[in-house]
Design a protein around this motif. Structure first.
Motif, PDB file in Angstrom:
ATOM      1  N   LEU A 193       0.836  -1.192   0.000  1.00 16.86           N
ATOM      2  CA  LEU A 193       0.000   0.000   0.000  1.00 16.86           C
ATOM      3  C   LEU A 193       0.878   1.251   0.000  1.00 16.86           C
ATOM      4  N   ILE A 194       0.443   2.250  -0.756  1.00 13.09           N
ATOM      5  CA  ILE A 194       1.228   3.471  -0.929  1.00 13.09           C
ATOM      6  C   ILE A 194       0.348   4.677  -0.629  1.00 13.09           C
ATOM      7  N   ASP A 195       0.823   5.508   0.291  1.00 14.99           N
ATOM      8  CA  ASP A 195       0.155   6.765   0.646  1.00 14.99           C
ATOM      9  C   ASP A 195       0.916   7.906  -0.023  1.00 14.99           C
ATOM     10  N   ILE A 212       4.887   3.793   2.634  1.00 15.12           N
ATOM     11  CA  ILE A 212       4.633   2.442   2.118  1.00 15.12           C
ATOM     12  C   ILE A 212       4.507   1.460   3.274  1.00 15.12           C
ATOM     13  N   TRP A 213       3.526   0.587   3.196  1.00 16.90           N
ATOM     14  CA  TRP A 213       3.407  -0.519   4.142  1.00 16.90           C
ATOM     15  C   TRP A 213       2.788  -1.712   3.424  1.00 16.90           C
ATOM     16  N   LEU A 269       5.386   6.303  14.782  1.00 19.69           N
ATOM     17  CA  LEU A 269       3.993   6.060  14.412  1.00 19.69           C
ATOM     18  C   LEU A 269       3.479   7.203  13.553  1.00 19.69           C
ATOM     19  N   PRO A 270       2.623   6.921  12.583  1.00 18.88           N
ATOM     20  CA  PRO A 270       2.099   5.607  12.212  1.00 18.88           C
ATOM     21  C   PRO A 270       3.169   4.700  11.632  1.00 18.88           C
ATOM     22  N   ASP A 271       2.897   3.396  11.656  1.00 15.25           N
ATOM     23  CA  ASP A 271       3.878   2.401  11.205  1.00 15.25           C
ATOM     24  C   ASP A 271       3.876   2.331   9.679  1.00 15.25           C
ATOM     25  N   ILE A 272       4.524   3.326   9.085  1.00 15.26           N
ATOM     26  CA  ILE A 272       4.626   3.443   7.639  1.00 15.26           C
ATOM     27  C   ILE A 272       6.075   3.758   7.291  1.00 15.26           C
ATOM     28  N   LEU A 273       6.601   3.092   6.293  1.00 16.50           N
ATOM     29  CA  LEU A 273       7.971   3.304   5.852  1.00 16.50           C
ATOM     30  C   LEU A 273       7.993   4.479   4.873  1.00 16.50           C
ATOM     31  N   GLU A 274       8.675   5.545   5.244  1.00 17.32           N
ATOM     32  CA  GLU A 274       8.737   6.734   4.405  1.00 17.32           C
ATOM     33  C   GLU A 274       9.800   6.567   3.318  1.00 17.32           C
TER      34      GLU A 274
END
Length: 330
Positions: A61-63, A182-183, A255-260
């Motif tokens: 998933l991509i934000d 990304i997560w 947090l949030p647990d998302i890889l930048e």
């Protein structure tokens, strides 16, 4: 572990097929206009499982706008395994469809054979390249030392272990932003629900090391991480010597647990994550407030310079009994 066996009883639902091990995001080494995404599941493969779950959906998933909600979803699904073979399909969904796994996306690849041997079968179409199969696990960590009150000896538990890998290479333009989050997550049937979120991961070593309520964390959405889990991370950091405000600020960074991932900057954790980044040393120092800074283990020397970058799988040595012991000792 980075995220291997992160649930209280080991693999989520005791099913290694849906257990996320790691995600990686980095520039293609010889073409900085392209990005590589690596999504690994099934720790110690093929000991616990020799297939992808045929009823599961594996999502990257991509934000693109910083709201911790998916704007693009890459969805991998798999056929049942028949006569030793399994086929993969990859769809991409954008906008509202990215946030609803029940809505169909555009098919990028269909019925691509999963490579369970040492070969490399690469599918290419529309600027995307994909490999799916069993590979050498690139994660490195002195697991025994971690379980022994962080008395590290430099013994890499993962040196000869395998995972099931989904490797996707794409043009940077397909990410739709210069800075993204990304997560990954896995959804599978659970208690009558056909697609239940079993596991998810963004930053490495997050759920394993920083979170107390691991099942609740796996089932949560990143957009609610600060609301639900900041207090748990703060509690851990304060226990290791940080004052309350420092602990709070650090928790908000985690947090949030998302890889930048910022495309204009070379990837190195915490900006993306390469296969050789020593994330354990980074997270240990953060978790212990500098008291422990290394597990004395370094990157594997079998990484490839070209796609799919992960080495061929090792001969299977791990036994089911070993896997159970590793799970129960955490």
């Amino acid at each position: 572990m980075s995220d291997h066996l992160d649930a209280p009883g080991g693999s989520p639902g005791m099913d290694p097929r849906v257990d996320i091990c790691d995600i990686y995001v980095f520039r293609r080494p010889d073409d900085h206009d392209r990005t590589v995404l690596v999504f690994n599941v099934n720790p110690f493969a093929p000991t616990g499982a020799d297939e992808f779950h045929p009823e599961a959906v594996y999502e990257i998933l991509i934000d693109t706008d910083g709201d911790a909600v998916a704007d693009t979803a890459y969805r991998f699904t798999f056929s049942p395994k028949e006569e030793g073979a399994q086929l993969a399909t990859l769809q991409v969904a954008k906008g509202d469809a990215a946030r609803d796994v029940r809505r169909p996306g555009d098919v990028l690849f269909k019925d691509v054979r999963v490579d369970l041997g040492s070969g490399v079968s690469v599918a290419e179409d529309g600027g995307h390249r994909m490999f799916i199969g069993m590979r050498s696990d690139p994660f490195f960590f002195d697991l025994a030392g971690y379980l022994n009150a962080m008395h590290f000896t430099g013994a890499d538990h993962f040196l000869d272990k395998n995972v099931f890998s989904m490797v996707l290479e794409l043009p940077n333009d397909f990410l739709d932003a210069a800075r993204v989050g990304i997560w990954a997550r896995v959804l599978a049937p659970h208690e009558g629900e056909p697609l239940f979120q079993i596991d998810r991961m963004g930053r490495p070593f997050m759920n394993v090391a920083f979170i107390r309520d691991k099942d609740a964390f796996n089932r949560a959405e990143p957009a609610r991480d600060r609301e639900r889990f900041t207090a748990q991370v703060v509690e851990l950091l304060k226990t290791n010597g940080r004052d309350a405000e420092d602990a709070r600020q650090t928790a908000l960074e985690l947090l949030p647990d998302i890889l930048e991932y910022e495309l204009s900057t070379p990837a190195r954790y915490p900006n993306g994550r390469t296969l050789s980044d020593d994330i354990i040393d980074h997270q240990l120092a953060l978790m212990t407030n500098g008291k422990v800074t290394s597990d004395k283990v370094g990157p594997h020397d079998d990484l490839l310079d070209e796609f799919p970058y992960l080495a061929p799988p090792h001969p299977v040595q791990q036994t089911i009994e070993d896997l159970a012991v590793s799970s129960q000792r955490r």
